[in-house]
Design a protein around this motif. Structure first.
Motif, PDB file in Angstrom:
ATOM      1  N   GLY A  36       5.397  -0.658   6.102  1.00  0.00           N
ATOM      2  CA  GLY A  36       5.465  -1.916   5.341  1.00  0.00           C
ATOM      3  C   GLY A  36       4.202  -2.742   5.514  1.00  0.00           C
ATOM      4  O   GLY A  36       3.672  -3.302   4.555  1.00  0.00           O
ATOM      5  N   ARG A  37       3.716  -2.799   6.762  1.00  0.00           N
ATOM      6  CA  ARG A  37       2.486  -3.555   7.037  1.00  0.00           C
ATOM      7  C   ARG A  37       1.309  -2.942   6.274  1.00  0.00           C
ATOM      8  O   ARG A  37       0.507  -3.640   5.663  1.00  0.00           O
ATOM      9  N   GLU A  38       1.213  -1.595   6.293  1.00  0.00           N
ATOM     10  CA  GLU A  38       0.143  -0.910   5.575  1.00  0.00           C
ATOM     11  C   GLU A  38       0.223  -1.191   4.073  1.00  0.00           C
ATOM     12  O   GLU A  38      -0.794  -1.422   3.418  1.00  0.00           O
ATOM     13  N   ALA A  39       1.446  -1.166   3.548  1.00  0.00           N
ATOM     14  CA  ALA A  39       1.636  -1.439   2.117  1.00  0.00           C
ATOM     15  C   ALA A  39       1.217  -2.880   1.790  1.00  0.00           C
ATOM     16  O   ALA A  39       0.569  -3.140   0.770  1.00  0.00           O
ATOM     17  N   ILE A  40       1.585  -3.792   2.671  1.00  0.00           N
ATOM     18  CA  ILE A  40       1.214  -5.208   2.460  1.00  0.00           C
ATOM     19  C   ILE A  40      -0.299  -5.369   2.518  1.00  0.00           C
ATOM     20  O   ILE A  40      -0.889  -6.073   1.686  1.00  0.00           O
TER      21      ILE A  40
END
Length: 140
Positions: A39-43
């Motif tokens: 999720g952090r990478e996607a954000i």
């Protein structure tokens, strides 16, 4: 001895159950950590894309502002030039009017110097026509 063996076996099973429960929680926590990292990478990726879009749009806005400034500068220059031209035309008209007024005053002085009444009437009529023609020219 038997009860000791049964107690030890029960303790081993309890410890084994606790280890399995901890390992199960550990697996769940690791899965949640992976999800959070994804999720952090996607954000971060999304934020980078948004930043790129914002930079591109800001570039377009700044370019549009620069172009508009150029257009407005052109308008200001045209207005200044028109104003100069109008002032020059007005100066020319005023100079022409001064010449006409000087001519009329000269004729008035010449007419006033006449002693014959008929000559004075004729000069007066001529001056009246001249002044009326000049006034018509000014009003147009």
């Amino acid at each position: 001895t038997r009860s000791r063996g049964a107690a030890a076996e029960a303790a081993r099973r309890a410890v084994k159950a606790q280890v399995e429960a901890v390992e199960g929680r550990k697996g769940l926590l690791e899965a949640q950590i992976r999800e959070l990292e994804e999720g952090r990478e996607a954000i971060e990726k999304c934020a980078g894309e948004v930043e790129s879009v914002v930079e591109a749009k800001m570039g377009l806005v700044f370019e549009a502002i620069r172009v508009r400034e150029g257009e407005l500068l052109g308008v200001v220059q045209r207005v200044a030039m028109t104003k100069k031209t109008q002032f020059a035309e007005q100066e020319e008209e005023i100079g022409h009017m001064r010449e006409q007024v000087a001519e009329v005053l000269s004729r008035v002085e010449a007419a006033l110097a006449l002693t014959d009444p008929y000559d004075l009437l004729e000069a007066s009529a001529s001056l009246t026509e001249k002044v009326e023609a000049q006034l018509r020219g000014v009003s147009e």
